[in-house]
Write an enzyme that holds these catalytic residues in place. Sequence first.
Site, PDB file in Angstrom:
ATOM      1  N   GLU A 160       0.722  -1.142  -0.028  1.00  0.00           N
ATOM      2  CA  GLU A 160       0.073   0.119   0.110  1.00  0.00           C
ATOM      3  C   GLU A 160       0.843   1.439  -0.050  1.00  0.00           C
ATOM      4  O   GLU A 160       1.728   1.528   1.085  1.00  0.00           O
ATOM      5  CB  GLU A 160      -0.869  -0.089   1.106  1.00  0.00           C
ATOM      6  CG  GLU A 160      -1.773   1.264   1.242  1.00  0.00           C
ATOM      7  CD  GLU A 160      -2.542   1.623   2.452  1.00  0.00           C
ATOM      8  OE1 GLU A 160      -3.739   1.900   2.608  1.00  0.00           O
ATOM      9  OE2 GLU A 160      -2.359   0.733   3.497  1.00  0.00           O
ATOM     10  N   ASP A 207      -6.118   2.508  -1.601  1.00  0.00           N
ATOM     11  CA  ASP A 207      -6.755   3.366  -0.516  1.00  0.00           C
ATOM     12  C   ASP A 207      -6.656   4.957  -1.274  1.00  0.00           C
ATOM     13  O   ASP A 207      -5.808   5.638  -1.502  1.00  0.00           O
ATOM     14  CB  ASP A 207      -5.847   3.516   0.512  1.00  0.00           C
ATOM     15  CG  ASP A 207      -6.516   4.324   1.847  1.00  0.00           C
ATOM     16  OD1 ASP A 207      -7.097   5.463   1.522  1.00  0.00           O
ATOM     17  OD2 ASP A 207      -6.304   3.739   2.841  1.00  0.00           O
ATOM     18  N   GLU A 242     -12.420   2.943   5.302  1.00  0.00           N
ATOM     19  CA  GLU A 242     -11.354   2.991   6.218  1.00  0.00           C
ATOM     20  C   GLU A 242     -11.489   4.415   6.426  1.00  0.00           C
ATOM     21  O   GLU A 242     -10.686   5.244   5.806  1.00  0.00           O
ATOM     22  CB  GLU A 242      -9.928   2.327   5.850  1.00  0.00           C
ATOM     23  CG  GLU A 242      -9.045   2.629   6.862  1.00  0.00           C
ATOM     24  CD  GLU A 242      -7.699   2.316   6.494  1.00  0.00           C
ATOM     25  OE1 GLU A 242      -7.038   1.435   6.992  1.00  0.00           O
ATOM     26  OE2 GLU A 242      -7.228   3.051   5.389  1.00  0.00           O
TER      27      GLU A 242
END
Length: 258
Positions: free
Chosen positions: A135, A170, A232
């Site tokens: 990530e 993300d 998230e």
Amino acid sequence: MPRFAANLTMLFTEVPMLDRPGLAAQAGFDGVEVLFPYDHSSSDWLAALAGLPLALINTPPGDWLAGDRGFAAVPGEELRFRDSFLRGADLAARLGVDRLHVMAGVAKGVEAEQVFVENLGWAAAQAPDQRLVIEPINPDDMPGYFLNDFDQAARILDDLGLPQVQIQFDLWHAARIEGQAQAVWDRHKARVGHIQIAGFPARNEPGGGGFDLTGLCTEVDAMGYDGWIAGEYRPARATVHGLAWLQALKARAALIGA
């Protein structure tokens, strides 16, 4: 059809961790993710999950308060990386985790990238049935973190050449790194194995920032994406009072699957 997970490290924090999976299931989530589940035993987690899928966990980061953020790209810390990875992979196997996020750590430079590629190859060989993700994290939220660029992540995956290892996309970090998360998605969606969403410019309930979440649901279904879309974010109020986004996206997913 898209599946939706709740990040239990950030959502439902009104109750203790092991009580959160039940609340997530009641709220309509299909599964959950937990950043660092290592404070509880696998048996406690299995009881708390009660059959709810665990979409993702991170490898152990080391001493967080001392500045550790994992070890996969840190030259000279190969043994610490291997120990932490094996611990994470063991728990992932016990809990049936879909994706294991391999944390790169604080490092920089050509040697760090070489170490990262070598460690990822070793990790994939140790857990051949476990899907792994890396990530890119924006440098404001995590100063010094090695992996802070999506193009760099793509280059690393190309060098590695293992379909088992993919990008963790993300939305928040993509927007913070490049300003336009949509452009990042368009470039790298074929390499993505896990998706996390949040609002922008505040990291609250998902929405805004020029990113079409409804279109994302349609697109991942057409792509045959078999991962998760995880919320998230930091709820602006009690988690259960801010889930209109989930209801809207699940309704869209139901139409896609009809």
